[in-house]
Scaffold this motif. Sequence first.
Motif, PDB file in Angstrom:
ATOM      1  N   GLN A   1       0.847  -1.188   0.000  1.00 30.17           N
ATOM      2  CA  GLN A   1       0.000   0.000   0.000  1.00 30.17           C
ATOM      3  C   GLN A   1       0.885   1.242   0.000  1.00 30.17           C
ATOM      4  OE1 GLN A   1      -2.850  -0.092   3.171  1.00 30.17           O
ATOM      5  NE2 GLN A   1      -3.601   1.993   2.785  1.00 30.17           N
ATOM      6  N   ALA A   2       0.626   2.147  -0.954  1.00 29.09           N
ATOM      7  CA  ALA A   2       1.407   3.382  -1.020  1.00 29.09           C
ATOM      8  C   ALA A   2       0.847   4.374  -0.012  1.00 29.09           C
ATOM      9  CB  ALA A   2       1.342   3.976  -2.428  1.00 29.09           C
ATOM     10  N   PRO A   3       1.671   4.939   0.850  1.00 32.18           N
ATOM     11  CA  PRO A   3       1.120   5.850   1.858  1.00 32.18           C
ATOM     12  C   PRO A   3       0.870   7.249   1.329  1.00 32.18           C
ATOM     13  CG  PRO A   3       3.474   5.599   2.181  1.00 32.18           C
ATOM     14  CD  PRO A   3       3.110   4.716   1.013  1.00 32.18           C
ATOM     15  N   PHE A   4       1.026   7.462   0.020  1.00 36.07           N
ATOM     16  CA  PHE A   4       0.901   8.823  -0.522  1.00 36.07           C
ATOM     17  C   PHE A   4      -0.004   8.814  -1.747  1.00 36.07           C
ATOM     18  CE2 PHE A   4       4.950   6.826  -1.826  1.00 36.07           C
ATOM     19  CZ  PHE A   4       4.699   6.641  -3.183  1.00 36.07           C
ATOM     20  N   ALA A   5      -0.396   9.985  -2.159  1.00 34.95           N
ATOM     21  CA  ALA A   5      -1.124  10.233  -3.416  1.00 34.95           C
ATOM     22  C   ALA A   5      -2.512   9.586  -3.436  1.00 34.95           C
ATOM     23  CB  ALA A   5      -0.284   9.841  -4.620  1.00 34.95           C
TER      24      ALA A   5
ATOM     25  N   GLU B   1      -4.145   6.889  -4.251  1.00 36.31           N
ATOM     26  CA  GLU B   1      -4.598   5.564  -3.824  1.00 36.31           C
ATOM     27  C   GLU B   1      -4.041   5.151  -2.476  1.00 36.31           C
ATOM     28  OE1 GLU B   1      -3.891   2.872  -7.079  1.00 36.31           O
ATOM     29  OE2 GLU B   1      -5.509   3.731  -8.283  1.00 36.31           O
ATOM     30  N   GLN B   2      -3.726   6.099  -1.652  1.00 29.55           N
ATOM     31  CA  GLN B   2      -3.118   5.748  -0.353  1.00 29.55           C
ATOM     32  C   GLN B   2      -4.053   4.961   0.535  1.00 29.55           C
ATOM     33  OE1 GLN B   2      -2.875   9.422   2.435  1.00 29.55           O
ATOM     34  NE2 GLN B   2      -2.521  10.227   0.411  1.00 29.55           N
ATOM     35  N   MET B   3      -5.363   5.031   0.297  1.00 26.52           N
ATOM     36  CA  MET B   3      -6.298   4.256   1.101  1.00 26.52           C
ATOM     37  C   MET B   3      -6.672   2.940   0.420  1.00 26.52           C
ATOM     38  SD  MET B   3      -6.589   6.120   3.781  1.00 26.52           S
ATOM     39  CE  MET B   3      -8.027   5.520   4.674  1.00 26.52           C
TER      40      MET B   3
ATOM     41  N   PRO C   1       1.534  -0.237   4.459  1.00 20.56           N
ATOM     42  CA  PRO C   1       2.605   0.729   4.171  1.00 20.56           C
ATOM     43  C   PRO C   1       3.852   0.485   5.015  1.00 20.56           C
ATOM     44  CG  PRO C   1       0.501   1.858   4.399  1.00 20.56           C
ATOM     45  CD  PRO C   1       0.268   0.427   4.786  1.00 20.56           C
TER      46      PRO C   1
END
Lengths: 620, 620, 620
Positions: A357-361, A363-365, A372
Motif C-alpha cells: 500500500q502506497a502511503p501517498f497520493a 490511492e493511499q487508502m 505501508p
Amino acid sequence: MKRTLGVCYYPEHWPEDLWPEDAARMVEAGLSWVRIGEFAWSRLEPSPGNLQLDWLDRAIKVLGNAGLKVILGTPTATPPRWMADKHPDMFARDAGGHVRGFGSRRHYCFSHQGYRAESRRITEILAKRYGANPHVAAWQTDNEYGCHDTVLSYSDAALAGFRDWLSQKYQSPDALNRAWGNIFWSMEYASFDEIGLPNLTVTEPNPAHVMDFRRYSSDQVVAFNRDQTEILRRHTDAPLIHNYMGRVTEFDHFDVGADLDIASWDSYPLGFLEDRMEDSDAHKRSFAQQGDPDFQAFHHDLYRAVGRGRWWIMEQQPGPVNWAPVNPAPLPGMCRLWAWEAFAHGAETVCYFRWRQAPFAQEQMHAGLLRPDSVAAPALGEAADVAREIAAMPDVGTVEAKVALIFDYPSNWAWEVQPQGSAFSYFRLVFETYRTLRSLGLDIDVVAPSGVLQRHKLVLAPGVFSGAQIPDDCRVILGPRCNSKTPDFKINASPIPGVTVSHVESFRADMPRALPDGGAMIHWQEHLETTLPVHETSAIGEAVLVGGRAMYLAAWLDFEALRRVFRTQCEACGITTVDLPEGLRLRRTQTHQFVFNYGRDPVSWRGQNIAPAGVYWTEL
Amino acid sequence: MKRTLGVCYYPEHWPEDLWPEDAARMVEAGLSWVRIGEFAWSRLEPSPGNLQLDWLDRAIKVLGNAGLKVILGTPTATPPRWMADKHPDMFARDAGGHVRGFGSRRHYCFSHQGYRAESRRITEILAKRYGANPHVAAWQTDNEYGCHDTVLSYSDAALAGFRDWLSQKYQSPDALNRAWGNIFWSMEYASFDEIGLPNLTVTEPNPAHVMDFRRYSSDQVVAFNRDQTEILRRHTDAPLIHNYMGRVTEFDHFDVGADLDIASWDSYPLGFLEDRMEDSDAHKRSFAQQGDPDFQAFHHDLYRAVGRGRWWIMEQQPGPVNWAPVNPAPLPGMCRLWAWEAFAHGAETVCYFRWRQAPFAQEQMHAGLLRPDSVAAPALGEAADVAREIAAMPDVGTVEAKVALIFDYPSNWAWEVQPQGSAFSYFRLVFETYRTLRSLGLDIDVVAPSGVLQRHKLVLAPGVFSGAQIPDDCRVILGPRCNSKTPDFKINASPIPGVTVSHVESFRADMPRALPDGGAMIHWQEHLETTLPVHETSAIGEAVLVGGRAMYLAAWLDFEALRRVFRTQCEACGITTVDLPEGLRLRRTQTHQFVFNYGRDPVSWRGQNIAPAGVYWTEL
Amino acid sequence: MKRTLGVCYYPEHWPEDLWPEDAARMVEAGLSWVRIGEFAWSRLEPSPGNLQLDWLDRAIKVLGNAGLKVILGTPTATPPRWMADKHPDMFARDAGGHVRGFGSRRHYCFSHQGYRAESRRITEILAKRYGANPHVAAWQTDNEYGCHDTVLSYSDAALAGFRDWLSQKYQSPDALNRAWGNIFWSMEYASFDEIGLPNLTVTEPNPAHVMDFRRYSSDQVVAFNRDQTEILRRHTDAPLIHNYMGRVTEFDHFDVGADLDIASWDSYPLGFLEDRMEDSDAHKRSFAQQGDPDFQAFHHDLYRAVGRGRWWIMEQQPGPVNWAPVNPAPLPGMCRLWAWEAFAHGAETVCYFRWRQAPFAQEQMHAGLLRPDSVAAPALGEAADVAREIAAMPDVGTVEAKVALIFDYPSNWAWEVQPQGSAFSYFRLVFETYRTLRSLGLDIDVVAPSGVLQRHKLVLAPGVFSGAQIPDDCRVILGPRCNSKTPDFKINASPIPGVTVSHVESFRADMPRALPDGGAMIHWQEHLETTLPVHETSAIGEAVLVGGRAMYLAAWLDFEALRRVFRTQCEACGITTVDLPEGLRLRRTQTHQFVFNYGRDPVSWRGQNIAPAGVYWTEL
Ligand SMILES: [Zn+2]
Ligand SMILES: [Zn+2]
Ligand SMILES: [Zn+2]
C-alpha cells in the motif's frame, strides 16, 4: 500450464535497497509474476528525450533474478507534465466542452495524432530495450482503457478524426444523410466538414449520429492499442496483454482483444458492488463484504472470450479499496475465494493489486498485500494459501460449456443512445440473464455474436441491437429487444423469421406485469405478430416466448420467470440444471467441480458444510 | 460588561427622514448597537474615485445621537459594477471554469491583487474618516467570508497566487514532488509554473495537491482580512469584528480571528436545520420551527474560541428567512430563546438581522424586526423582552467548562478531499460528538487544537487529521480517524503511542455494527494493534476504545454508544452528567444555570414546567 | 362547423409514389386535415437561396386532390445546417454559457436579428407561393415554441436585446435602479450597457432583474411569431395557428395567441404524466396507461382561452411515445377518449401525430397511426371510430361555464424566480385548483387575468403574483399568494381591501397543518390581519378564508380542504356540484354531457356502466 499468481509492483515508489527484499518476499509467498512500469513515464523520460532507463534495467534484473517473471507495462496512461507543453491540445473534452487536463491519469484524447506518435515512440524505446529481456515474460499495453469515462472525447482532434472516419465509411454526404435519416428535422449535411460531434445539441441528437460516434470512438481505442502491439510484435515474442476494467463498455473489447494474446481484467468485487450495480440495498447489504456472487464470474467468462481462451486477472482486490461510496474490508477468505473462482473459470494467472500500500497520493487508502509499514496484510496469507493449493492441482483447463450468452459491445452503445425507458441497460439485461443461468448451476460461455461454437446447445441473445444470427444445430433464445435495428440504426420489425414486432412498451419498474405461471415481465414488453408456436403468454394472452429451435423472448423477465424459462429450455436440450441456494455458486473445470459460498452464513451442500467465503472442490 | 442587543440597519435603503424615527424605536426597544454600511459601496463611491460620504456622516450622527453605538462595515463584499470594468478578471471561477460574475454579492476572487488594492483603498478612506468618530464603537470587516462557496476560486489570479505560495512553501519542485508523492501516476513537476489548480482533472487529483490548495485558499481569506485590520488599527481603537456564517468551514476561522478582537457569527437556526444538516426528516420535523437544539450552541462555543473569549451574534434570525428549502416562522418565544442561549454561552451582544424587512431585491422575503410597512413584527417584542431581562442580570461571565472538544478547520478540508466513504464529514463527526456531550448536560469548550486549557479535565479529538497532541494532566479521547495523516497528507498508522491502525473500513449507513453493551459503530471502523488496555470491544472482540489517560476511539459511534462512553469517562474524571430529555438543554454562566426547551411540548424539569421555547434560569 | 380530425404528415420522408396511397387511406379513415412542412427547410432550400418548392407543390396537390385540407407549417424550428455558417452566433446559450448548437431542433436564439430576418424571408417565400392555394386551409407558425427550454437564452444577441428592451422600458438607469431596488447589495448601474444577463452570478440575482429578463424573453417569442403572422396575413386568409406544447410556460401564450386565429396544443397524456407532473408514484401507477384525468382538460380549457374560443389539438398521442422516462402503450380506447374529451371541451379539430411511424432518426420509437411497415396501428381504428361518431353529432359548441380559473404566465415566472419554498410551483397550484374543481363535476373556463366574463359566477385566482382584479358581480376567491408583489417585484402586503398579510410561511411537505373541518394546509400559509368575515380558520384560530363576495384564501389547501371550500362556495352562488368517483370526469357542450372514465376499472355512474377508457354521452 500450471496456474500462477502475481502482483503489481511500483519499484519507482520505493528505495532501491528495498527491491531485493520485496522480491524475495513475493517469491516466498508463492507469486510467479510481477507487473511493473505502467505509470512510470515521468521517471523513464523526466524531460523530452531525456531517457533514464537504467533504474528499470536494475529493477527487472532484481525481480528476475529472484525468480519472478516480469509483465512490463507501456506507460502511456500517464504522460508526464511536459507532454502537455508539447501537445497543448492533447486532452480530451467532456460533453460540456470542458477540458480534462493534467493532474491525475488517462489525460489524453485517443484521437490526438500527436499523442499517438508519442505513444508509439515510448513503446518503441521500451520494446527495443526489453523485447528480448529473458525476465520480461509478458507486456501490458497502457492501463485500463476507458476507465474514468475516457473513451468519449469531444475535442477538436476527435472532431477532425470523426469527420474523416465518416467520409471513409459513407464516401458521400448524401449516403450519410440517407443512412442517418437526416431528412428528419432538416439535419442534412452538404459536406463532411459540416458534421459536428453529437454534444451541445438543444435536445437529443440523431441516434444514428451518436451511434457512429460511439463506433468511431471505440475504433480509436483499437487503433491506439494496435499502434503499440505492432511495435511490440517486432521486438518480442512475449504475450501481449491489456488489463480491462470491470463494467467498462465504451469500446469493443473483442476488437482490442483481437490484437492481443491474453485478455486480463481488474477485479474489485466490493468496489463494483457499491459503485456500478443497479441492485437493491438489500442485495448490497447481503454481499457487502463478499461482492456480488455473479459479477466476477460474468467478467471471467467474458474475458475468456475476449482473450480467445487465454485470460488473467491483472489486478485482484486485496482488501478495502479507496474509490467506492463505501469501502469495507472483504470477509476473511474472500481474497482466496476470488482467486479460486477465477481459476475455476479458466484463468491462467491472478495478480493482486498491489504489493505494498502506497502511503501517498490518490490511492493511499487502497490496500495492498503489504501494509505501508511492510507488515503483511491479511490478503498476503490468503494469496500464499492459494499458491500452495494450486501446486497440488492439475494444469489450467477450461470446461466445455454448453450454454452460450452473447455479449455485444455495440448493443450496449445502442441502448445507451436510445434506451426508450430509463431503466433499460444492456449490460444489466445481459447480466441478469447470466445471473439467472448461473443460479441453475450452469457453466456458461459469454461470447461475441460471432463466438457461438458447435458445442453450445443453448444460446441466449438478449438485447443484441442488430444482426444477431441464429446459429445452426442449437436451441437459441433471442430477445428481448433483439435485432430491432438495422446497422444504420433504423427500426427492424422482424427479429426472427415468423415474428413481427408490432410495437414495444417500456413501463414503470413498480408495475411488473405478472405472468400466469409465476414471475413477471419487468421494464420492457414487445407485442408480437407471429406464426410460430407460443410457449409463454402474458396474463391477457399475449405471446411472450415463441418459436421452435429458434425462439424469441418478447419481454424483460424477472428472476423467477426467467429461471422457469431457462430450466425448461435446458431440459429440452438435455442440459442438467440444479436450483442453487442464494449465495452458492458452481463452476467446473475439465477436471473439477468447484463450489463457492458468497453468503455470510454457512451453507450445506450435498452433505458438505461450506463456510462463508468457503471454496470446496471435488474431482469430476 | 452588561449584555447588549443590537440590530442590522441599512439607512441607504430608506428615506433620510425615516432615520430618526427608526433610531428612536431601536432605542425604545432596548437595543444598544446598530450595524451599518457593509453593502453600501455603490452609494459611498458611485463612480471610481467619486466619494459620497456625507450621507453616511449624517446616518452615523442620527443613530449615535439617538444613543446607539454604530458597528461600521467595510463594504468590500459588494464591489460596485464599475469595479468590473477596472478589473475585468477580478471574479472567481467555479471548478468547471465558469466565471462567477456581477449581479448578486461576494463577486470577487480573494487572490486578485487588483481587487485587494481596491479593498485596502476603500478601507483606508473609511478608517480615516470614521476611525475616531465617537459613535463608531466597532468595525466589521467585509461580510460573511466564504458564504456562497466563495473561498475556492479557480481563476488565473488564484493559479498565479497558488504557484507563488507553493514555491515559498517548498522552495524546489523536487521537494514538492516528494511531499505530494508525485511519482505516483507520473505527476512530477519540473517547475512551479507547471502546476495547475486541482480542477478539471480526469479523475481525482492528488489529495496532497488539493490539500495545499485548500490551505492556500484559506490563507488568502486571512490575508484579505488582514489587509483591512492593519489599516483599521492605524486609525481606530474600536474593536474589530467579522461576522462568520454558520457551517462555513472553507477557511480557518482561528487564523482570521487572530487578527480581530471579537468573533461574531450569523445565526439562522431554522434555515440551517433545513439547509445544512444531515439529520433525518423525523428530526427536522421535531424542530422545524425551533431549530436544532445543538447547532447554535456548537457555534457559540466555537466562536467563543475564535474570538479568544469575546464573541457576538451579529445576525440573529428574527422570523422566516428566504433561502432555505422551506421557510417557516419560528415558534413564539424562539427569538427570545435564541438570544438567551447565546448569552448563556457567553455572548456579549446579540444583533438581530434586520431592522425593517426590505420590500425589494433578493432578501425581500427575509423577515425583520419591523415589517416592510414599519409595523412591529413578532420578534421586536421578543427582543424588547430580552432587553428588559438582561438589565436585571449580572455582567457577561462565561463558565469555566471542564470538557474541551477540538475543532480543526484543516481536518475538515482533509476529509472533504479524501472522505474514503461518502458519509464521512468532519463537521458532522464533531457535531455529533458535541450533541452527545451536551445531551449529558455538560458545558463544553470548542477549541482549536492548540486551545486546550489546564481546567479541561476531558478532551475530545475526533477526526483531527494530523498532529493532534495529547495534553498534559487531563483525560483525552482521540479518534476516530485522528492523526491518520502526516501534514503532507501521507498515511500515519500510529495515532497515539501504543496503537497501530492496521487498516480502516467505511461501511454502509444501513449496516451499523452493534456493540455488546448497546449502540453501534456507524460509517467507520479502524482496526487496531495495541498494547494498551481495552475498554470497549466490538461484537467480535476487536478493540474499539483503548488506552489509559490518553485513549483512542477506533470507530464512529452512534448516539447511544457514544453517550455511554462519555458518561463513563466523565465519571472517571469527576465530571457530573445528567441525562437530559430530548429537546431540553442546559448551560451555565459564572452565576446562573439556564435551561432551554427546544421541544414542541412542555417539559417538566426538576419540578419546573418549561413551556416550548421556554427559558428558565436559576442562580448557582 | 362540424368537428374534424386530422393528422401530421411528412411527405419528404417517404417516396413520392406513396403519397397518393397515404392520402387515400387518410380520407378513408375519416380524416379531414393534414399538417405538413414544418421541419422541411433543408428540402425547401438545400443551399442558401436555392429554393426547391416543386415537391411541396406536388405534395399539396396530391393531398388536396384526395380531399384533404392542408395545414402548412413554416419551417423555422429547424434551420438547415448552412444557416449556421451564415449566422455562426445564431444559437442560444444555456445558463452555464454553453452553446446549444446544430444537430437536433429549435437551435436558434429568439433574440438573433439575423435569424429573425431569415425566418421572415422563408415565411414570405412560402406565403407568396401558397397563400392563395385552395388546398392550404390553415397555417402553422414554427413548431412548439419553447419546447426543450428554448425560450431563455444567454447569448450575446439576448444580452444586446435585453439592454435595449430595458432602456425602452425604463428610459434611465436610475429609474431601473429604483424599480429593481438595486441599492440592495450595491447592484446599481450607471448605464444600460453595464447590465448583464441574470446568469453566472455568485448567488441568486435580483428577482426583479430575472423577472424583467423573463418578460423580455417572452416578448421575443411574441415578436418572432408576429414577424411571421404579419407576412402571412398579407398573403392568405386562412387561419393562422401555433401548436403549443403541454406545460410549457416560459412565454406568454396569450400574447402569442393574440396574433393568431386558432390556438392548438400538442397533447401527449402518457408522456406528460411521467415527465412533467409532481404527483405521487401511486397516482402515476393508477393512470400509467391513461394519463392524468385532468391534465389534458386543463390544457383544453387553457387553449380555448388562448385561441379566444377557437382551438385544436395539433398533435394527439397515438400510442407509445419516445421521450418520457417510461413509454407504455395507451389502454385500448384511450386514443378515442382523448379525442372526444377534446371535442367535449370545444375543440374544432384533433390531429393525430403522426401518420406513419418514421423508422429513422430521433423519433423512430414514437408511434403513428401506421406502423413503419404501413400496417394500421391500433390508434388508426380508434380515429376512424371517432370520425364516424362525430358525423352523427351536432356542430362544435362550447358550454358556457360558470366557473373561471385564472392562469397568468408572468405569475409562473415570478414564482420560479422566487419560490420561497422548494415545492412552490405556480402551475402546480393552479392545476391542483383545477383538478379539485373538476372533481366536483364542474365545467371550467381557464382564463387570462383579463378574461373573466359576465357569465362567470365563481372566479378563482390562486397565485397571481400581481395585479389580479376583483371582477364585478361574481364571487371570487383570490389567493393563496395573490397580489403579493407590485409589477416591479416588490412586496405588496394587501392582496384585497381589508386584508393585510403580516407574514408568510413555507413549510415541509411532510408537515401538513390540519384544518378543524378536515383536510389541511400544505406547503404555504399566509398570516392575515383582516376586518373581513372569516369563513375558515386554522386549528389555532388563524384566518384561512376571509371576505364577502371577494374572498381571500390564505393557504395552499390539500384536495380535501379545497374541495370543501369549493363545494360551499359553489352552493353559495347556485352552482351545482357532484362528487365524482376517482377517474371519472364530466364535461358538457352546448348540447351534450360527456362522461369519461380514466380509471383502469369499470365505473357505475347513474345506472350506466362505463368501461375503462369509456366515453359516454347524453343529450342535455
Ligand atoms: Zn460548463
Ligand atoms: Zn481503475
Ligand atoms: Zn415536442
